[in-house]
Structures are given as C-alpha cells and as structure tokens.
Design a protein around this motif. Structure first.
Motif, PDB file in Angstrom:
ATOM      1  N   ALA A 217       0.866  -1.222  -0.087  1.00  0.00           N
ATOM      2  CA  ALA A 217      -0.057  -0.037  -0.048  1.00  0.00           C
ATOM      3  C   ALA A 217       1.225   1.238  -0.058  1.00  0.00           C
ATOM      4  N   LEU A 218       2.109   1.322   0.698  1.00  0.00           N
ATOM      5  CA  LEU A 218       2.947   2.320   0.716  1.00  0.00           C
ATOM      6  C   LEU A 218       3.365   2.434  -0.617  1.00  0.00           C
TER       7      LEU A 218
ATOM      8  N   ALA B 170       2.443   1.669  -3.466  1.00  0.00           N
ATOM      9  CA  ALA B 170       1.093   1.858  -4.392  1.00  0.00           C
ATOM     10  C   ALA B 170       1.108   3.605  -4.094  1.00  0.00           C
ATOM     11  N   GLU B 171       1.241   3.983  -2.896  1.00  0.00           N
ATOM     12  CA  GLU B 171       0.829   5.403  -2.772  1.00  0.00           C
ATOM     13  C   GLU B 171       1.986   6.228  -3.093  1.00  0.00           C
ATOM     14  N   LEU B 172       3.257   5.854  -2.881  1.00  0.00           N
ATOM     15  CA  LEU B 172       4.419   6.492  -3.516  1.00  0.00           C
ATOM     16  C   LEU B 172       4.442   6.732  -5.023  1.00  0.00           C
ATOM     17  N   ARG B 173       4.138   5.431  -5.532  1.00  0.00           N
ATOM     18  CA  ARG B 173       3.779   5.559  -7.048  1.00  0.00           C
ATOM     19  C   ARG B 173       2.966   6.464  -7.425  1.00  0.00           C
ATOM     20  N   ARG B 174       1.701   6.576  -6.768  1.00  0.00           N
ATOM     21  CA  ARG B 174       0.575   7.477  -7.356  1.00  0.00           C
ATOM     22  C   ARG B 174       1.057   9.003  -7.010  1.00  0.00           C
ATOM     23  N   ASP B 175       1.908   9.241  -5.837  1.00  0.00           N
ATOM     24  CA  ASP B 175       2.312  10.526  -5.692  1.00  0.00           C
ATOM     25  C   ASP B 175       3.314  10.864  -6.375  1.00  0.00           C
TER      26      ASP B 175
END
Length: 126
Positions: free
Chosen positions: A103-104, A106-111
């Motif tokens: 999840a972290l 994915a969040e890093l990639r999204r941001d």
C-alpha cells in the motif's frame, strides 16, 4: 522482580532463531500436508542431502518434528497441530506486513510525479 521476564524472552528468541532458516521453514510447510519421507522432502526442496539432514536434525532437537524409520526410509512429520497453526499465523502476519508495504509503495508511485515538490520559498522567482 526486576528482570524475571529475561529467561522466558531468551527462550522465545532462541525458538525464533531456530525457525530462522529457509530450509527449515520449507520443511515445516511441506509437513503441514502430512508425513513425508526424506526423499520426498529432498525432491520438493532441492538442496543437498547433507544440508537437509542438518536442518532436519535442528527441527528434531527442537521438538517441532518427529522421525520414524521404516526399513531404510525415514519419514518426518510435525510434532503437533500447534506447529501448523504457528505457520498459518506467521503467514497472516507476513501478509499484513507486506500488504502495508504494498500500500505504501502504491501510494508512493501514485504521488510520484518524477520530481520532489519545491519547498515554500525555494526556487521561487524573486
């Protein structure tokens, strides 16, 4: 009774160190399906016989597995159902830990826009 917990924690640490080898973990996982002869473990794990023998000895001494001999065949099995439950619990915990990391990530990639945001006042034209 300051420090009375130390011997118990040391015993637990030794127990977890004993589990800390990939071959031992794999053997325990395989034995969840039922007793297996050494030759079956060897073909499933793909290590040298001496390496497997060494790891099986550790598991026997720890009391997590038992061995019975029938002629020239040695068959191993889990010593009790609690070992299988421990492995299932470890799998659930690992899934939660890795899920959180996923999840972290994915969040890093999204941001991630390819550049760090400029700090306020830094890089601004005067």
């Amino acid at each position: 009774m300051n420090g009375a917990w130390v011997p118990l924690c040391q015993a637990k640490a030794e127990f977890f160190r004993m589990l800390g080898h990939p071959v031992r973990i794999r053997v325990l996982e395989l034995l969840q399906g039922g007793p297996m002869p050494v030759r079956g473990l060897l073909s499933a794990i793909g290590v040298e016989p001496s390496a497997l023998s060494q790891q099986l000895a550790v598991l026997r001494r720890s009391g997590l597995v038992t061995a019975t001999r029938s002629g020239s065949t040695v068959v191993y099995e889990l010593a009790g159902g609690e070992v299988a439950e421990l492995l299932r619990s470890a799998r659930r915990v690992l899934g939660e830990v890795l899920g959180g990391q996923h999840a972290l990530l994915a969040e890093l990639r999204r941001d991630d826009s390819g550049a760090l945001p400029a700090a306020e006042g830094v890089g601004a034209a005067s």
